[in-house]
Write an enzyme that holds these catalytic residues in place. Structure first.
Site, PDB file in Angstrom:
ATOM      1  N   GLY A  17      -4.645  -2.290   5.404  1.00  0.00           N
ATOM      2  CA  GLY A  17      -3.874  -3.411   4.843  1.00  0.00           C
ATOM      3  C   GLY A  17      -4.444  -4.769   5.218  1.00  0.00           C
ATOM      4  O   GLY A  17      -4.622  -5.639   4.368  1.00  0.00           O
ATOM      5  N   ARG A  18      -4.777  -4.962   6.499  1.00  0.00           N
ATOM      6  CA  ARG A  18      -5.198  -6.300   6.934  1.00  0.00           C
ATOM      7  C   ARG A  18      -6.627  -6.644   6.515  1.00  0.00           C
ATOM      8  O   ARG A  18      -7.091  -7.753   6.756  1.00  0.00           O
ATOM      9  CB  ARG A  18      -5.010  -6.452   8.446  1.00  0.00           C
ATOM     10  CG  ARG A  18      -5.670  -5.389   9.290  1.00  0.00           C
ATOM     11  CD  ARG A  18      -5.181  -5.474  10.743  1.00  0.00           C
ATOM     12  NE  ARG A  18      -5.684  -4.384  11.573  1.00  0.00           N
ATOM     13  CZ  ARG A  18      -5.111  -3.199  11.667  1.00  0.00           C
ATOM     14  NH1 ARG A  18      -4.033  -2.932  10.961  1.00  0.00           N
ATOM     15  NH2 ARG A  18      -5.605  -2.270  12.455  1.00  0.00           N
ATOM     16  N   HIS A  33      -3.124 -33.889  18.210  1.00  0.00           N
ATOM     17  CA  HIS A  33      -1.899 -34.620  18.568  1.00  0.00           C
ATOM     18  C   HIS A  33      -0.795 -33.665  18.990  1.00  0.00           C
ATOM     19  O   HIS A  33       0.366 -34.043  19.058  1.00  0.00           O
ATOM     20  CB  HIS A  33      -1.441 -35.466  17.379  1.00  0.00           C
ATOM     21  CG  HIS A  33      -2.455 -36.496  16.995  1.00  0.00           C
ATOM     22  ND1 HIS A  33      -2.501 -37.746  17.571  1.00  0.00           N
ATOM     23  CD2 HIS A  33      -3.495 -36.449  16.131  1.00  0.00           C
ATOM     24  CE1 HIS A  33      -3.509 -38.429  17.056  1.00  0.00           C
ATOM     25  NE2 HIS A  33      -4.141 -37.664  16.177  1.00  0.00           N
ATOM     26  N   GLU A  41      -3.585  -7.122  15.490  1.00  0.00           N
ATOM     27  CA  GLU A  41      -3.137  -5.792  15.069  1.00  0.00           C
ATOM     28  C   GLU A  41      -4.288  -4.792  15.257  1.00  0.00           C
ATOM     29  O   GLU A  41      -4.060  -3.613  15.516  1.00  0.00           O
ATOM     30  CB  GLU A  41      -2.672  -5.823  13.599  1.00  0.00           C
ATOM     31  CG  GLU A  41      -1.841  -4.614  13.189  1.00  0.00           C
ATOM     32  CD  GLU A  41      -1.089  -4.790  11.869  1.00  0.00           C
ATOM     33  OE1 GLU A  41       0.037  -5.295  11.874  1.00  0.00           O
ATOM     34  OE2 GLU A  41      -1.646  -4.426  10.815  1.00  0.00           O
ATOM     35  N   LYS A  57      10.012  -0.903  13.808  1.00  0.00           N
ATOM     36  CA  LYS A  57      10.461  -0.615  12.436  1.00  0.00           C
ATOM     37  C   LYS A  57      11.532   0.469  12.453  1.00  0.00           C
ATOM     38  O   LYS A  57      12.561   0.359  11.795  1.00  0.00           O
ATOM     39  CB  LYS A  57       9.286  -0.090  11.596  1.00  0.00           C
ATOM     40  CG  LYS A  57       8.335  -1.123  11.068  1.00  0.00           C
ATOM     41  CD  LYS A  57       7.367  -0.433  10.099  1.00  0.00           C
ATOM     42  CE  LYS A  57       6.157  -1.274   9.783  1.00  0.00           C
ATOM     43  NZ  LYS A  57       5.141  -0.566   9.025  1.00  0.00           N
ATOM     44  N   LYS A  72       0.851  -1.192   0.000  1.00  0.00           N
ATOM     45  CA  LYS A  72       0.000   0.000   0.000  1.00  0.00           C
ATOM     46  C   LYS A  72       0.889   1.246   0.000  1.00  0.00           C
ATOM     47  O   LYS A  72       0.694   2.168  -0.770  1.00  0.00           O
ATOM     48  CB  LYS A  72      -0.891  -0.040   1.242  1.00  0.00           C
ATOM     49  CG  LYS A  72      -1.963   0.999   1.242  1.00  0.00           C
ATOM     50  CD  LYS A  72      -2.892   0.771   2.430  1.00  0.00           C
ATOM     51  CE  LYS A  72      -3.796   1.974   2.599  1.00  0.00           C
ATOM     52  NZ  LYS A  72      -4.589   1.897   3.818  1.00  0.00           N
ATOM     53  N   GLU A  82      10.719  -4.630   4.129  1.00  0.00           N
ATOM     54  CA  GLU A  82      10.793  -6.028   3.707  1.00  0.00           C
ATOM     55  C   GLU A  82      10.447  -6.162   2.224  1.00  0.00           C
ATOM     56  O   GLU A  82      11.150  -6.810   1.443  1.00  0.00           O
ATOM     57  CB  GLU A  82       9.803  -6.886   4.522  1.00  0.00           C
ATOM     58  CG  GLU A  82      10.150  -7.056   5.983  1.00  0.00           C
ATOM     59  CD  GLU A  82       9.567  -5.964   6.883  1.00  0.00           C
ATOM     60  OE1 GLU A  82       9.293  -4.858   6.387  1.00  0.00           O
ATOM     61  OE2 GLU A  82       9.411  -6.246   8.091  1.00  0.00           O
TER      62      GLU A  82
END
Ligand code: F6P
Length: 545
Positions: free
Chosen positions: A266-267, A383, A352, A511, A206, A212
């Site tokens: 974004g999410r 398990h 978030e 960040k 965005k 990253e």
């Protein structure tokens, strides 16, 4: 939006009083005493059946929780949310991911323009995707693209990868890879698998400023130009971003930049052009069905009474456990591998959004907010960590999600999978009493002394709350509904906790510090750091000399 501290409401006080009576509530007894319990505490909506009855609630709890939602102004807040008010006040933005899936003819006047813009950007994306899939848009030397690499992180990765994995049964012959972490090793592993000549790289950011994503995109572009041809970047790299200038500077052709909107976080953006890679992997028709499913759930949420409203009831239960029982976390257990990335996706969406400790008045909150979510598909998780849910000391309310119909005809497998699905919620509720454990032991050849020694370990307290979400079949539409259901649950929780769910200032600090440390590593100037960090950084520097 109203800023109401939930703890000051009458409903909260009543819930506190009610909690002191109900904390010894026994599910098994409740089912015995109230034969209509399951009908009163379940909601059916289209292909969804949500069973809330194995939760530590009774009719009064439900009424009081609904009152809490009313007193906290949920209905007004929902209107603000759906009508594009600036409910993300700390970023001065509307929150309109719902507009991304609203058909134009259904848009209210308040969001008409947003829906129009969303439709136009979807149309551009669909035209592009169809052309790639038909082989009309080709590689620099006129071959058909057969691979897509999605380069993005957070909401620009987790949503798309979760949907793509969920819809493997609907995938076409395009191969998709996702690169997110700023880890050279991961990038190299993906590059090993792909042919640059036939790969399309989709950079999703965005901001087009995320460390990253830009690092990965730059490394991959350099690799590509070495292997193929500098002039082919324009054909092989496209961008999804709201920062057109940065994308152009990177070398993306203007026509290949797909816009993102300020009013979509974004999410919550997988429904937008952020879904580009998914659309390339499953085709535009399936992508449209995903949107339609999400819109159906939006309608259900918008129009149903709180009492019959799935996202509202899910959110109220989270508040009940989080704030009254003081449960720290919730488990999300999908009984299908297709949903193996759902818990990771929900971790961002939920944590978030609602991991906040300042309320909408800017004051510290005086109640617990954001719940921790985690999980893995069943039966694998049985398990692994189910021991702790069954016999540990923590209360872990769990969502059990399954699809009645399997995608392939393997009845033996599906019956076993579903038998486990049903068995676990029943076992968590029923537990095993001392007498039952004793009678089990009595069927063995153990001595009385051995039995007595083992007995305490064989008892299961039971009374562990679960919510079952049983969906007819996994389809793009049902996945759309499921994700939309969780998005609205997040919204309701944020409204009641009186926090801002749509900013994420908490991820900024790390960040900024990482950028600073990167410089310090280059210059080997460690003087600004604490003793622990200095030692760690020195060891790192030594290993890389
Ligand atoms: O982690 C913070 C965050 O801003 C997320 O909310 C977002 O999804 C992610 O970073 C990626 O941001 P962008 O799409 O701008 O690269």
């Amino acid at each position: 939006m109203k800023n109401i501290n939930p703890t000051t409401t009458n409903a909260w006080k009543s819930l506190q009083a009610h909690f002191s009576h109900i904390k010894d509530f026994q599910l098994k007894k409740a089912f015995k005493d109230h034969p209509s319990r399951v009908d009163e505490l379940s909601i059916e909506f289209e292909d969804f059946y949500v069973d809330f009855s194995k939760n530590l609630i009774n009719a009064e709890t439900k009424t009081l929780l609904n009152n809490l939602a009313i007193e906290c102004g949920l209905k007004d807040a929902m209107n603000s949310y759906f009508n594009g008010a600036t409910i993300n006040a700390t970023e001065n933005r509307a929150v309109l991911h719902t507009a991304l899936r609203t058909p134009e003819h259904r848009a209210s006047n308040a969001i008409k323009q947003h829906v129009k813009d969303a439709s136009a950007s979807k149309a551009k994306m669909f035209t592009y995707v169809d052309s790639v899939l038909k082989g009309e848009i080709t590689t620099y030397n006129n071959q058909k693209f057969d691979t897509v690499v999605n380069i993005g992180i957070g909401g620009s990765d987790l949503g798309p990868v979760m949907i793509y994995e969920s819809l493997q049964a609907y995938k076409n012959d395009m191969t998709l890879h996702f690169v997110s972490n700023v880890e050279g090793d991961h990038v190299e592993e993906v590059l090993k698998k792909i042919n640059p000549e036939t790969t399309l790289f989709v950079i999703v950011s965005k901001s087009f400023g995320t460390q990253e994503t830009l690092t990965n995109a730059t490394t991959i572009r350099n690799w590509f130009t070495n292997k193929v041809n500098k002039d082919a970047v324009g054909e092989h790299f496209i961008a999804v971003s709201s920062n057109v200038d940065r994308a152009v500077n990177f070398g993306i052709q203007q026509k290949n930049i797909f816009p993102m909107f300020d009013w979509v976080g974004g999410r919550f953006s997988l429904w937008s052009t952020v879904g580009m890679s998914v659309a390339l992997g499953i085709g535009t028709q399936n992508f449209q069905s995903l949107l339609d499913g999400a819109h159906d759930m939006d309608q259900h949420f918008k129009n149903s009474d709180f009492d019959q409203n799935i996202p509202v009831q899910l959110a109220l239960l989270t508040i009940w456990y989080n704030n009254f029982f003081k449960a720290q976390s919730e488990a999300i257990i999908p009984y299908t591998q297709y949903l193996h990335r759902l818990p990771a996706y929900l971790q961002q969406a939920i944590m978030e959004s609602n991991g906040k400790s300042v309320d909408r008045n800017g004051e510290p909150v005086n109640c617990e907010t954001g719940n921790i979510v985690w999980g893995e598909p069943g039966t694998n998780s049985q398990h692994a960590f189910f021991q702790l849910i069954h016999q540990g000391t923590k209360l872990i309310p769990a969502h059990f999600i399954a699809f009645a119909k399997a995608k392939y005809h393997q009845p033996e497998h599906h019956n076993k999978l579903m038998a486990n699905f049903f068995a676990q919620t029943e076992a968590l509720m029923n537990g095993k009493t001392k007498a039952e454990a004793q009678s089990d032991l009595d069927t063995t050849t153990k001595t009385e002394a051995e039995k007595a020694q083992l007995l305490p370990f064989k008892v299961f307290e039971g009374n562990k709350p679960t919510t079952t979400i049983l969906i007819d079949e996994l389809t793009p539409a049902s996945i759309g509904k499921l994700v939309s259901m969780y998005e609205h649950k997040i919204f309701v929780e944020g409204i009641i906790w009186n926090i801002y769910s749509y900013d994420q200032w908490g991820v900024e600090l790390g960040k900024v510090l990482a950028d600073q440390i990167l410089e310090d590593l280059k210059t080997q100037n460690l003087s600004n750091h604490d003793a622990s960090t200095v030692k760690l950084m020195s060891r790192f520097i030594k290993q890389n000399e």
